[in-house]
Design a protein around this motif. Structure first.
Motif, PDB file in Angstrom:
ATOM      1  N   ALA A   1      -4.314   3.843  -0.986  1.00 53.48           N
ATOM      2  CA  ALA A   1      -3.969   5.200  -0.562  1.00 53.48           C
ATOM      3  C   ALA A   1      -4.165   6.232  -1.677  1.00 53.48           C
ATOM      4  O   ALA A   1      -3.939   7.415  -1.471  1.00 53.48           O
ATOM      5  CB  ALA A   1      -2.520   5.222  -0.076  1.00 53.48           C
TER       6      ALA A   1
ATOM      7  N   GLN B   1       0.815  -1.205   0.000  1.00 51.63           N
ATOM      8  CA  GLN B   1       0.000   0.000   0.000  1.00 51.63           C
ATOM      9  C   GLN B   1       0.856   1.265   0.000  1.00 51.63           C
ATOM     10  O   GLN B   1       0.579   2.212  -0.707  1.00 51.63           O
ATOM     11  CB  GLN B   1      -0.889  -0.020   1.249  1.00 51.63           C
ATOM     12  CG  GLN B   1      -1.736   1.210   1.413  1.00 51.63           C
ATOM     13  CD  GLN B   1      -2.703   1.051   2.574  1.00 51.63           C
ATOM     14  OE1 GLN B   1      -3.000  -0.068   2.990  1.00 51.63           O
ATOM     15  NE2 GLN B   1      -3.203   2.144   3.087  1.00 51.63           N
ATOM     16  N   ASP B   2       1.901   1.239   0.803  1.00 53.54           N
ATOM     17  CA  ASP B   2       2.681   2.444   0.991  1.00 53.54           C
ATOM     18  C   ASP B   2       4.067   2.265   0.393  1.00 53.54           C
ATOM     19  O   ASP B   2       4.949   1.686   1.006  1.00 53.54           O
ATOM     20  CB  ASP B   2       2.800   2.744   2.491  1.00 53.54           C
ATOM     21  CG  ASP B   2       3.739   3.913   2.738  1.00 53.54           C
ATOM     22  OD1 ASP B   2       4.024   4.648   1.767  1.00 53.54           O
ATOM     23  OD2 ASP B   2       4.186   4.067   3.882  1.00 53.54           O
TER      24      ASP B   2
ATOM     25  N   GLY C   1       2.044  10.205  -5.281  1.00 55.53           N
ATOM     26  CA  GLY C   1       1.665   8.890  -4.760  1.00 55.53           C
ATOM     27  C   GLY C   1       1.443   7.861  -5.867  1.00 55.53           C
ATOM     28  O   GLY C   1       1.950   6.745  -5.805  1.00 55.53           O
TER      29      GLY C   1
ATOM     30  N   SER D   1       7.350   2.809   2.271  1.00 55.52           N
ATOM     31  CA  SER D   1       7.903   1.843   3.214  1.00 55.52           C
ATOM     32  C   SER D   1       8.798   0.839   2.497  1.00 55.52           C
ATOM     33  O   SER D   1       9.598   0.140   3.117  1.00 55.52           O
ATOM     34  CB  SER D   1       6.781   1.107   3.955  1.00 55.52           C
ATOM     35  OG  SER D   1       6.052   0.321   3.044  1.00 55.52           O
TER      36      SER D   1
ATOM     37  N   ARG E   1       4.706   7.006  -7.580  1.00 53.83           N
ATOM     38  CA  ARG E   1       5.533   6.158  -6.697  1.00 53.83           C
ATOM     39  C   ARG E   1       5.051   4.712  -6.757  1.00 53.83           C
ATOM     40  O   ARG E   1       5.842   3.782  -6.767  1.00 53.83           O
ATOM     41  CB  ARG E   1       5.422   6.656  -5.265  1.00 53.83           C
ATOM     42  CG  ARG E   1       6.681   7.320  -4.824  1.00 53.83           C
ATOM     43  CD  ARG E   1       6.789   7.631  -3.386  1.00 53.83           C
ATOM     44  NE  ARG E   1       5.619   8.088  -2.708  1.00 53.83           N
ATOM     45  CZ  ARG E   1       5.389   9.348  -2.327  1.00 53.83           C
ATOM     46  NH1 ARG E   1       6.272  10.286  -2.600  1.00 53.83           N
ATOM     47  NH2 ARG E   1       4.308   9.669  -1.684  1.00 53.83           N
ATOM     48  N   GLN E   2       3.732   4.555  -6.818  1.00 53.60           N
ATOM     49  CA  GLN E   2       3.205   3.196  -6.889  1.00 53.60           C
ATOM     50  C   GLN E   2       3.602   2.572  -8.234  1.00 53.60           C
ATOM     51  O   GLN E   2       3.891   1.385  -8.312  1.00 53.60           O
ATOM     52  CB  GLN E   2       1.683   3.216  -6.680  1.00 53.60           C
ATOM     53  CG  GLN E   2       1.076   1.922  -6.182  1.00 53.60           C
ATOM     54  CD  GLN E   2       1.738   1.327  -4.956  1.00 53.60           C
ATOM     55  OE1 GLN E   2       2.868   0.850  -5.009  1.00 53.60           O
ATOM     56  NE2 GLN E   2       1.046   1.326  -3.839  1.00 53.60           N
TER      57      GLN E   2
END
Ligand SMILES: Nc1ncnc2c1ncn2[C@@H]1O[C@H](COP(=O)(O)OP(=O)(O)OP(=O)(O)O)[C@@H](O)[C@H]1O
Ligand code: SF4
Ligand SMILES: [Mg+2]
Length: 325
Positions: free
Chosen positions: A182, A94-95, A155, A98, A158-159
């Motif tokens: 997210a 998800q993030d 976001g 991390s 980044r994904q």
């Protein structure tokens, strides 16, 4: 034989309050090139199950088997798991922050990933491959952006970087744990599109973890519905939406907006404690159909119709007569 065959997976954690039984007898198959969606509310064991399969659960008691291309991932040694992770099994979470190191350029991180698994590839070739991957996942001006740091991407972008990294070694299986949760709806659709396009191009199998049935409708071939660490219903996507059997599946569907503006009916109540689970059906306390028999645990059984369709509920097992929701 399926690409991944998980059988009777059990994962528990000893805590000061007692033993948390996070996954309780989970079995499923993932076929090459297909997408299996794993759905269920928060805490149902979706992440623990998939992290255990990839050797990432620490301090847990684990039993069962998970055969991936002939290797049991549950008993595999750490070196084998490390080799498989990345090269054969890609992962996105998800993030992305991390998983991406904030202090290294994204291109460098992809290059290192490639070189860690392919000892024959030179730095320049790996860098070229990284740029190709970034452009494949739809990052504009990939050749320049390869030298940016993670925080310089939005976001959604980044994904995409995460997807590029997970796909870098052309894995047979991609595990995506809430990859778009997210993100806002438009960006979410774009990221899912990227995954689907790459899947078609490379024939990758995907385990897609989500609590969003809208995402399931877009992406899944087959669906596993989890609740309190166990499978409640398992079926091809169409059956989950149109010939479902389990009241929990129906509850999840009722909380999905069919059209924007529709009123949602969330499932009342909360899941049981995984430390002291009820003896019978784990969903009983929230189920509007509950009857005497539900004090015994319902086995996961065929419901008729498609042979891949099973439900763990004592209600009559003819899906043709089940209330379509
Ligand atoms: N290390 C741990 N020690 C004790 N309990 C744990 C540990 N890791 C996970 N759990 C518990 O296991 C259960 C399943 O967690 P898991 O993260 O798999 O849920 P999930 O279905 O992925 O939920 P979400 O949708 O919120 O991501 C939860 O009750 C969680 O609190
Ligand atoms: S077994 Fe009983 S309590 Fe459980 S879902 Fe079915 S009807 Fe409801
Ligand atoms: Mg999770």
């Amino acid at each position: 034989m399926a690409l991944l065959e998980v059988r009777d997976l059990r994962v528990s954690f000893d805590t000061p309050d007692g033993t948390v039984r996070a996954v309780r007898g989970l079995s499923f198959d993932v076929e090459a090139g297909q997408t299996l969606a794993v759905v269920g509310e928060s805490g149902s064991g979706k992440s623990v199950a998939t992290q255990t399969i990839t050797g990432l659960t620490r301090g847990a008691k684990v039993s069962g088997t998970a055969y991936f291309d002939g290797t049991d991932l549950i008993t595999a040694d750490p070196a084998t798991l490390r080799r498989l992770r990345g090269a054969q099994i890609g992962m996105i979470f998800q993030d992305p922050l991390s998983s991406l190191h904030p202090q290294y350029r994204v291109g460098w991180q992809i290059v290192e990933m490639i070189r860690a698994h392919d000892l024959t590839i030179g730095k320049q070739a790996a860098r070229k491959r990284a740029a190709e991957l970034l452009s494949l996942v739809g990052i504009p001006r990939a050749a320049e952006r390869i030298d940016d740091y993670p925080h310089q991407f939005s976001g959604g972008m980044r994904q995409r970087v995460m997807i590029a990294m997970a796909m870098a070694l052309d894995p047979a299986l991609l595990i995506a744990d809430e990859p778009t949760t997210a993100l806002d709806v438009t960006v979410q659709a774009q990221v899912l599109n990227v995954m689907r396009r790459l899947q078609e191009q490379f024939g990758t199998a995907i385990i897609l973890i989500t609590h969003d049935l809208g995402v399931v409708a877009e992406m899944a071939d087959e669906v596993v519905v989890m609740y309190a660490g166990a499978v409640m219903e398992r079926a091809p996507r169409r059956d989950i939406f149109y010939r479902n059997h389990h009241p929990y599946t129906q509850g999840l569907l009722a909380s999905l907006p069919a059209r924007s503006g529709d009123r949602l009916t969330p499932i009342q109540g909360t899941p049981p404690s995984l430390i002291s689970l009820p003896k019978g059906c784990p969903f009983a306390a929230r189920c509007s159909h509950v009857f005497d028999k539900c004090s015994e645990p319902p086995p996961l059984a065929d419901v008729g119709g498609d042979p891949r369709h099973q439900s763990a509920c004592w209600l009559p097992h003819d899906v043709n007569e089940a209330v379509a929701s």
